[in-house]
Each structure stands twice: as structure tokens, then as C-alpha cells.
Scaffold this motif. Sequence first.
Motif, PDB file in Angstrom:
ATOM      1  N   THR A   1     131.285  42.678  46.728  1.00 53.62           N
ATOM      2  CA  THR A   1     131.501  41.281  47.076  1.00 53.62           C
ATOM      3  C   THR A   1     130.685  40.899  48.301  1.00 53.62           C
ATOM      4  OG1 THR A   1     133.744  41.466  46.199  1.00 53.62           O
ATOM      5  CG2 THR A   1     133.265  39.565  47.586  1.00 53.62           C
ATOM      6  N   ALA A   2     130.595  41.808  49.281  1.00 60.04           N
ATOM      7  CA  ALA A   2     129.793  41.538  50.487  1.00 60.04           C
ATOM      8  C   ALA A   2     128.327  41.355  50.133  1.00 60.04           C
ATOM      9  CB  ALA A   2     129.972  42.676  51.487  1.00 60.04           C
ATOM     10  N   ILE A   3     127.820  42.151  49.191  1.00 63.36           N
ATOM     11  CA  ILE A   3     126.424  41.999  48.757  1.00 63.36           C
ATOM     12  C   ILE A   3     126.220  40.629  48.113  1.00 63.36           C
ATOM     13  CG2 ILE A   3     124.679  42.878  47.154  1.00 63.36           C
ATOM     14  CD1 ILE A   3     125.859  45.672  47.579  1.00 63.36           C
ATOM     15  N   ALA A   4     127.176  40.214  47.273  1.00 67.42           N
ATOM     16  CA  ALA A   4     127.057  38.921  46.601  1.00 67.42           C
ATOM     17  C   ALA A   4     127.108  37.768  47.601  1.00 67.42           C
ATOM     18  CB  ALA A   4     128.177  38.770  45.570  1.00 67.42           C
ATOM     19  N   VAL A   5     127.958  37.873  48.619  1.00 67.28           N
ATOM     20  CA  VAL A   5     128.048  36.828  49.648  1.00 67.28           C
ATOM     21  C   VAL A   5     126.734  36.738  50.413  1.00 67.28           C
ATOM     22  CG1 VAL A   5     129.156  36.194  51.818  1.00 67.28           C
ATOM     23  CG2 VAL A   5     130.551  36.934  49.877  1.00 67.28           C
ATOM     24  N   SER A   6     126.154  37.878  50.762  1.00 59.97           N
ATOM     25  CA  SER A   6     124.875  37.890  51.470  1.00 59.97           C
ATOM     26  C   SER A   6     123.784  37.222  50.640  1.00 59.97           C
ATOM     27  CB  SER A   6     124.480  39.326  51.802  1.00 59.97           C
ATOM     28  OG  SER A   6     123.181  39.378  52.357  1.00 59.97           O
ATOM     29  N   ALA A   7     123.723  37.537  49.327  1.00 54.56           N
ATOM     30  CA  ALA A   7     122.694  36.945  48.467  1.00 54.56           C
ATOM     31  C   ALA A   7     122.901  35.440  48.322  1.00 54.56           C
ATOM     32  CB  ALA A   7     122.726  37.614  47.093  1.00 54.56           C
ATOM     33  N   ALA A   8     124.171  34.989  48.266  1.00 51.64           N
ATOM     34  CA  ALA A   8     124.440  33.567  48.094  1.00 51.64           C
ATOM     35  C   ALA A   8     124.025  32.770  49.322  1.00 51.64           C
ATOM     36  CB  ALA A   8     125.933  33.361  47.811  1.00 51.64           C
ATOM     37  N   ILE A   9     124.217  33.312  50.517  1.00 48.21           N
ATOM     38  CA  ILE A   9     123.928  32.568  51.739  1.00 48.21           C
ATOM     39  C   ILE A   9     122.458  32.687  52.131  1.00 48.21           C
ATOM     40  CG2 ILE A   9     124.498  32.311  54.168  1.00 48.21           C
ATOM     41  CD1 ILE A   9     126.687  31.417  52.179  1.00 48.21           C
ATOM     42  N   PHE A  10     121.966  33.909  52.180  1.00 51.24           N
ATOM     43  CA  PHE A  10     120.604  34.117  52.701  1.00 51.24           C
ATOM     44  C   PHE A  10     119.516  33.891  51.660  1.00 51.24           C
ATOM     45  CE2 PHE A  10     123.120  36.823  55.670  1.00 51.24           C
ATOM     46  CZ  PHE A  10     122.873  36.079  56.809  1.00 51.24           C
ATOM     47  N   ARG A  11     119.831  34.031  50.375  1.00 50.18           N
ATOM     48  CA  ARG A  11     118.823  33.797  49.334  1.00 50.18           C
ATOM     49  C   ARG A  11     119.187  32.625  48.428  1.00 50.18           C
ATOM     50  NH1 ARG A  11     119.217  39.499  48.752  1.00 50.18           N
ATOM     51  NH2 ARG A  11     120.028  39.309  46.628  1.00 50.18           N
ATOM     52  N   GLY A  12     120.384  32.124  48.554  1.00 50.94           N
ATOM     53  CA  GLY A  12     120.805  31.005  47.714  1.00 50.94           C
ATOM     54  C   GLY A  12     121.047  31.371  46.272  1.00 50.94           C
ATOM     55  N   GLU A  13     121.221  32.663  45.971  1.00 49.28           N
ATOM     56  CA  GLU A  13     121.357  33.117  44.587  1.00 49.28           C
ATOM     57  C   GLU A  13     122.831  33.209  44.187  1.00 49.28           C
ATOM     58  OE1 GLU A  13     119.387  36.832  44.250  1.00 49.28           O
ATOM     59  OE2 GLU A  13     117.410  36.062  44.806  1.00 49.28           O
ATOM     60  N   PRO A  14     123.180  32.688  43.029  1.00 51.05           N
ATOM     61  CA  PRO A  14     124.550  32.855  42.538  1.00 51.05           C
ATOM     62  C   PRO A  14     124.768  34.267  42.005  1.00 51.05           C
ATOM     63  CG  PRO A  14     123.246  31.689  40.916  1.00 51.05           C
ATOM     64  CD  PRO A  14     122.355  31.868  42.116  1.00 51.05           C
ATOM     65  N   LEU A  15     126.030  34.580  41.712  1.00 52.95           N
ATOM     66  CA  LEU A  15     126.370  35.900  41.196  1.00 52.95           C
ATOM     67  C   LEU A  15     126.054  35.943  39.698  1.00 52.95           C
ATOM     68  CD1 LEU A  15     127.578  38.701  41.445  1.00 52.95           C
ATOM     69  CD2 LEU A  15     129.857  37.693  41.237  1.00 52.95           C
ATOM     70  N   ILE A  16     124.934  36.579  39.348  1.00 51.81           N
ATOM     71  CA  ILE A  16     124.525  36.661  37.942  1.00 51.81           C
ATOM     72  C   ILE A  16     124.291  38.106  37.502  1.00 51.81           C
ATOM     73  CG2 ILE A  16     123.510  34.349  37.890  1.00 51.81           C
ATOM     74  CD1 ILE A  16     120.770  35.664  38.338  1.00 51.81           C
TER      75      ILE A  16
END
Length: 614
Positions: free
Chosen positions: A270-285
Motif C-alpha cells: 500500500t505504501a508503494i501504491a501511495v508513493s506512485a499515486a502522489i509522486f508519479r500520479g499513477e493509479p493502482l493498476i
Amino acid sequence: MTQLWDFSGGIHPAGNKNLSTTHPITKAGVPPMLVLPLQQHIGEPAEPCVAIGERVLKGQKVADVTGGMGVPVHAPTSGTIESISLQPVPHPSGMTDCCITLRPDGQDEWISLSPIASYREQDRETVLDLIREAGISGMGGAGFPTNIKLRPPRDRKVNTLILNGAECEPYITADDMAMREKADEILAGLRIMAWILRPERCVIAVEDNKPEAIEALRKAAEGTQTEIAVIPTKYPSGGEKQLIQILTGMEVPSGGIPADIGVMCQNVGTAIAVSAAIFRGEPLISRITTVTGRAVTSPGNFEVLVGTPIDYVLSRAGLDNETLHRLVLGGPMMGYTLETPAVPVVKTTNCVIAATEEELPDPAPEQPCIRCGACAEACPMELLPQQLFWYSKAGEYDKAEHLNLFDCIECGICSYVCPSSIPLVQYYRAAKGEIRVQQAEQLKADRARERFEARQARLEREQQEKEQRRKDRAKAAAEAQARKQAEAEEAEKSDGAAQPANDRAAKAAQVQEALARKKAKSGQSETAPGKTPAAPESESPPDIDALEKQLNQAVAKLNTMQSMLDDAKAENADNVEKLERAVTKNHDRVLRAEEALAEAQRTVNATEAQTTDS
């Protein structure tokens, strides 16, 4: 050094983790078809926001939850929406659910992304909304929406934030490999969540059988206040309640949540997904999934797109169908057997085990309980599995619930240690499901009863109001009738007093007229021809104004009495006959008054004519 505590029970099963940790994480690639279930989280299912035949881009939202708790679903790659239909989904029952089928076009074209360079300059609610819009739910447990979990009640301050990297169940190594290769992203996601919650303590817990992951995390956490807590290897130390007890010495109360004692647990994925959503703007796919077991030739960890069919992932790991005996989704302790590999990978899919018959043989036939007590000794929740089994099997669910059935975390230890091969966890799951059904039915019945009682109260209230209005109308009518009757009686009295005077005046007028006529005749007979008659004696003329006033009063009284008679007839009153007599009497009075006035007018006219002739 972090102080640690212990929890009751627990076991040390064979780990078999080395099968899938010999190779780095591999991208599984894009399958020919992606199946996206609309409910991959706890809460309300998402609703499609795309149409069949529509082309979508990678990361585009294809379904969202419009009301209630939930997170959206995004397209893992670019392609065309093939269908929206019922498809098999990962579930112990083998059920089907509504899914969006996406046919990739091979271009893997992203939507426009909006990363945030400095999240600290944003409002916390804005960051939480970004986490929700990224479709992030817990990736290590039941899939609870992360944005909601990061909003604890205002009266429950989170003092300790724990990242769970224990991964205690055998075979599963997805978190282990993620901590080895993505430790920086894990720490970045932890910092974001800590900025939202503002805890006093941040801890990443890792079992001591993961030395490479421990080293990578310690290196990434240098210069920070984040603790890397190395805990003993013991199943189920990765359970939320057990991990909290190990790190804090506190126990989550029965029926409560960790926030009740100021603690929150999140998964490293979950921490990895949160980092990707904020810093890269990527959704969880996509997520990291372990594919292991001795029925695959290349076990390992794969970064798999959400919606990828399990059989495609197994083919990437080199599935040997001849040696395959059981296909398990999840771990051997808490997972369940898949009847078909056609189900898709979802956000909570952390492991797929392709086991041979030697690895996971069929369970032995169930035998009677021998009351050995091994299940009670091993239970990490300090429950009474034996009694829970009896009550669940007998359908005495209220007694099972009284023994804290819902505190069972379904870790599978009781079934694992049972010498009678009783599938205890299955009994508990069935009992929980039946209790939930009963509770739902009871809730429905209670709501129906409340609606019925509210309707009955409304009808009774309306009836009372209607009866009160009827009584008010009857009372008003009675009062009006009483007033009219009183007025009539008063009018009768006044008319009775005035009538004799009127009659006397009329009679006097008639007498005067008669006398006048007689004198006129006698005067004519006594006068000789050619002789001027003597002037008659002067007499007072009739009072025309008084007679007109009397007539008007009589007419007004007649109209009043007639109105009262009409009302009495409409209401079927008891005094109709009396009023009819009064109307007749007043009608006669009007006639007499009219005759007296007419006679007086004739007299006045005759007198004026005589005066003119003389």
C-alpha cells in the motif's frame, strides 16, 4: 533497539519461501484480455463509467463508486472495452460478478498524469482525495479503502503508524521482494501517510527470516526517525492484532479496531501504491504477486496488471499441468482452492500456489473431536475453538457469537494442528456468514417494523386529527345555532313588545280613516246647493315614516328567521318546526305592515286631493 512483546499460541510451519526469491521481480506483460471486477475492495461495488466499444487509455478511470465506501477502477493498459458482464471472480464460492472486459491494443498509451512534487504544500484532504482517485485499497488484507483508513475518528489520535512487512504465511514472498527492490518507495509512501496522520512513532516490522529486506529498509531509513523492527518468525505474527501486540504490548479490544488504542497498520504494498499515486500520479493498476509451488518450473514474483487472468500468470511461470494437483489463491493457511484458473488478478491477490500432490495433499477425512485441546493452545486470539466448533456445527450461532466468534482471524492454525482433520475454519466461516445473513434479515425486519409502526402512528394521528376537526365543526355549528336561536328569541321578544303598539297604531289609523270618510259623506249631504261647505275639522295625518320603519323591521326579521330555518333544515336540527311557525308569524306581520302602509298612503293622497280642490 525496539522493545518487543509476544502473543499467545502460534506455530512454525515450513516456510517454502526460497522457491520464489531466487529471481528479481519480473513484469508479467500484457495479456490478450483483461477482466476487471467492479468490486475489488470492501464496500460498495464500483459502477462502470465507460461504454462497450469505447477506447480507453492506460490509467483511465473505467468504474467509480458514486455513493458509499469504495474506490474507482482504472484501465491497466490502453485498449477497447469488449464487454460489461458477469465473469468468474476470485472467491471461495467460485461466484461470478460484474466485470469490465478490456481488449488491449498493444500501444500501452497513458493518460495525462498529474504528479505532485511537494505534497506538503497541499491540503491533507486534497492528498487523501488523490489517494482515493488512484483507486488504492489495502493490498495485504481485505482491501479496505486506504483513504478512509487514513481518516480515523477525530477522538482517536493515531500515535503509532506500523508498516506491516512481516509476511508470515508460508510460500508468499511478494512483500519480501518489494522491500528488497523498492525500499525507497516504501519509505516515501510511509512519509506521506505519516504526514497525514502525524503519529509520534513510525515502525516498519519485518520478520527475521528476511535479512536482505531488513538491510534494504535500514539503508533507506538512514537519517529518519523510522524504526525498522525485526520480529521473530512465527505464524501469524503478520496478523494485524498480533503485530500490534508484538510492537506495543497492547491488545486491540474485542470487536474494536486498532485506532481504538491509537495504532494504525498499513501494508508495504500500500505504501508503494501511495508513493506512485502522489509522486508519479499513477493509479493502482498493477501489483506484485508471488507465483510459486512445485508445479511451476519458474516460480518467482511478477508485477502483474490488475485484471490479468491467473492462467496467463501461471503460463509465465511455466505451469506443468501434469504435476499440478491443487491451485491455491493466497497462502496455504488462509488461502482457498481455485476451481478454475480463469479468474483475474485483483488488487488483493498476493500469491498463487500451483502445488503438487506431495506439497498439498487432499485433507484426510474428518473424524470426531477427541478434545485434545491442541487448537485452544495454538489459537493466537485465545479463543475456544472446540466450543466454537460445536456451536457452529449445531447451528447455535448465538452461543458461538457469545464466545467471540467474530474475533477469529481465520488464520487456519486450529485446522492445521487438529489431529482429527476437522476443517474448523470452514465451520467458523460458515457460521459467520449465517450470522451475517440473520443480522441482515433482522435489520430488514426491524426497518420494516419501524416503517409499519410509523405508518400506523401516522394513520392514528390523522384519524385523531380528523375526529378533532369534526368535533370542532360540530362545536362551532352548535355555537352558531345557539347564537342564532338566542337572536331569534330576542327578536321575538322585541317584536312581541312592538307588535301591540304597531297594531294599535294601525287600528287607530283605520279608525281615523273611517271617521274621515264618514264626515266627508255627512258634510256632502248637509251642504246646500250653491252654499260653500264648512271646512272640516283638522285631523292629524298618518305617520308614513313610522309605518315604513315598521315594515322594514318586519322584513328584516322575516329574512333572519328564514335564514335560520334554512340552516336548521340543512343540519337536521330539532327546532325546524318552531322556526317554521316563527317564519309564518313574521310573514303575517309583514303583510299587515304592508297593508297599513298602503292604507296610510291612500289616506294622505286623498287628503292632498281634497285640499287642492278647495
